[in-house]
Design an enzyme around this catalytic site. Structure first.
Site, PDB file in Angstrom:
ATOM      1  N   ASP A 146      63.771  40.082  37.965  1.00  0.00           N
ATOM      2  CA  ASP A 146      65.207  39.808  38.003  1.00  0.00           C
ATOM      3  C   ASP A 146      65.883  40.105  36.667  1.00  0.00           C
ATOM      4  O   ASP A 146      65.319  39.868  35.593  1.00  0.00           O
ATOM      5  CB  ASP A 146      65.455  38.340  38.364  1.00  0.00           C
TER       6      ASP A 146
ATOM      7  N   TRP B 298      60.146  43.706  43.428  1.00  0.00           N
ATOM      8  CA  TRP B 298      60.070  43.393  41.998  1.00  0.00           C
ATOM      9  C   TRP B 298      59.273  44.387  41.164  1.00  0.00           C
ATOM     10  O   TRP B 298      59.081  44.204  39.968  1.00  0.00           O
ATOM     11  CB  TRP B 298      59.508  41.990  41.737  1.00  0.00           C
ATOM     12  N   GLY B 299      58.759  45.449  41.779  1.00  0.00           N
ATOM     13  CA  GLY B 299      58.095  46.493  41.014  1.00  0.00           C
ATOM     14  C   GLY B 299      56.638  46.240  40.699  1.00  0.00           C
ATOM     15  O   GLY B 299      55.972  47.101  40.116  1.00  0.00           O
TER      16      GLY B 299
ATOM     17  N   ASP C   3      63.170  40.153  50.653  1.00  0.00           N
ATOM     18  CA  ASP C   3      62.514  39.664  49.441  1.00  0.00           C
ATOM     19  C   ASP C   3      61.009  39.521  49.614  1.00  0.00           C
ATOM     20  O   ASP C   3      60.439  39.870  50.662  1.00  0.00           O
ATOM     21  CB  ASP C   3      63.162  38.334  49.031  1.00  0.00           C
TER      22      ASP C   3
END
Length: 439
Positions: free
Chosen positions: A221, A200-201, A156
């Site tokens: 998300d 997360w782009g 993450d």
């Protein structure tokens, strides 16, 4: 003569350099995750309320419900499995109450079911729920995860160190763990951990993450509502080209069975994720999943396309539909998609309206269709033949937010006198130089 010879030599050197083919950047082929990962992730259903019983129950249900039989093999633990502090020697410690038997016992039991096990960490100081992250402990943690028996790592992007400490951009931050995994594979002789980057782009991981891992998150998300599904499809419509063997746009965990989606929306959700070659990670409580939702997850024809061993790319838009082509619209994404497969041309048609709609297209709008041919049409949801398409096809009465998923296979030359000489009439010209009739 000497100066002339020097000039010739210099020109030859320049010509040699310029004539060389540019270096080719290949996808990371580490021998793992050539195809999108299929499995289960604990986060969406349980968040931090996880323990060894929950994880093992999910694994057992994957087997008993037949999900493992159709390809779902990974059981991945997300955040919150650890103690809040590392051990005195510096290792992450599994929560002593919730994972009392230890991680090796857990992964042994998962492997004994014929499944694989995944774990979670973070590229920063802490995980997103403030458990120990892996920054400055990448090699230690990679070895620990391997020693625990895990096969997969979700990594993450929370708790980012200050710039003056990390002195790296986002690429360098993820490279640290990628290097640790690669070095560990060399030293141990074991397959490398599958590396799933959860970035997360925001920093366009589809441009760089392939050199490090096998999948990369492309958006924030997901949530179990049509607005979230439509927005993720929209964002990924512009980067569909980035998925191929050993590297996949990760559109986040499947929300099928968590409520909030109609049956037709759930089918669209699954179709888009499968045909765009996203990892398929179930995120619901399998003990309460309905037969209807289970049937969606077990659509073997769509799963076969997701896991096509011959063609690694997924579908991409050939026409946006409601919007002009290449226009971003988070509520009305591209509607007309196609792609290759080893068994024919795949079409995905999405009705983004709030009412039923007929979706019409000309076959040769897709680059994967041959002109002058007719095609047998298979419906990948009803699992039935749907006639033969000549030049055009209309999917009738597609439900609101619903989908048509089709496989077209070549059925020979189109019938004579079917219409104008060319289905696409612009610049359709006879060999004598005159425009064809209707062109």
């Amino acid at each position: 003569m000497a100066s002339f010879a020097l000039l010739i030599t210099s020109l030859l050197v320049v010509w040699t350099v310029l004539s060389r083919e540019p270096p080719v950047v290949h996808a990371l082929d580490s021998g793992v995750a050539k195809l999108p990962v299929l499995g289960y992730n604990t986060w969406n259903a349980y968040h931090c309320d996880i323990n060894e019983t929950v994880v093992l129950q999910a694994a057992q249900l994957m087997v008993s419900l037949g999900l493992a039989d159709v390809g779902y093999k990974h059981v991945n633990i997300d955040d919150c499995y650890a103690e809040k502090n590392r051990s005195a020697s510096g290792d992450i410690v599994a929560d002593k109450e919730r994972f009392a038997a230890g991680m090796n016992d857990l992964t042994d039991k998962i492997h004994a079911m014929g499944l694989k096990a995944g774990i979670y960490s973070d590229s920063g100081w802490f995980t997103c729920q403030l458990y120990p992250g892996s920054y400055q402990n990448e090699a230690r943690d990679a070895k620990l995860f391997q020693d625990w028996g895990f096969d997969y790592l979700k990594f993450d992007n929370c708790a980012v160190p200050y710039d003056a400490i990390i002195r790296e951009g986002i690429v360098g931050k993820y490279k640290r763990m990628a290097d640790a995994i690669a070095d560990l594979a060399k030293s141990s002789g074991k397959p490398p951990l599958i590396f799933s980057l959860c970035e997360w782009g925001e920093e366009q991981p589809w441009l760089w993450a392939r050199r490090f891992g096998q999948s990369w998150r492309t958006t924030g998300d997901i949530s179990p509502d049509w607005g979230s599904i439509a927005s993720i499809i929209n964002q990924n419509s512009f980067i569909a080209w980035a998925s191929d063997f050993y590297g996949h746009n990760d559109m986040d965990i499947l929300e099928i069975g968590n409520g909030g989606l109609t049956h037709d929306e759930a089918k669209t959700h699954f179709t888009a994720w499968a045909l765009m070659k996203s990892p398929l990670l179930i995120g619901t409580d399998l003990s309460t999943i309905s037969d209807a939702d289970l049937a969606i997850l077990k659509n073997t024809e769509l799963l076969a396309l997701s896991q096509d061993p011959v063609v690694g790319t997924g579908v991409a838009p050939f026409r946006w539909g409601i919007n002009p082509d290449w226009v971003s619209n988070s509520t009305h994404p591209a509607q007309f998609w196609s792609g290759e497969s080893q068994n024919g041309t795949v079409f995905m048609l999405i009705n983004t309206l709030d009412e039923p709609a007929d979706l019409f297209f000309s076959l040769t709008e897709s680059p994967w269709i041959r002109a002058g041919r007719q095609y047998a049409v298979r419906d990948l949801w009803t699992h039935t033949a749907n006639g033969t398409a000549v030049r055009n096809f209309t999917a009738r009465g597609v439900p609101p937010h619903g989908v048509a998923a089709l496989l077209l296979t070549d059925a020979g030359d189109e019938p004579p006198d079917v219409g104008p000489p060319c289905a696409r009439r612009e610049w359709c010209i006879d060999r004598n130089g005159t425009l064809a009739p209707g062109a």
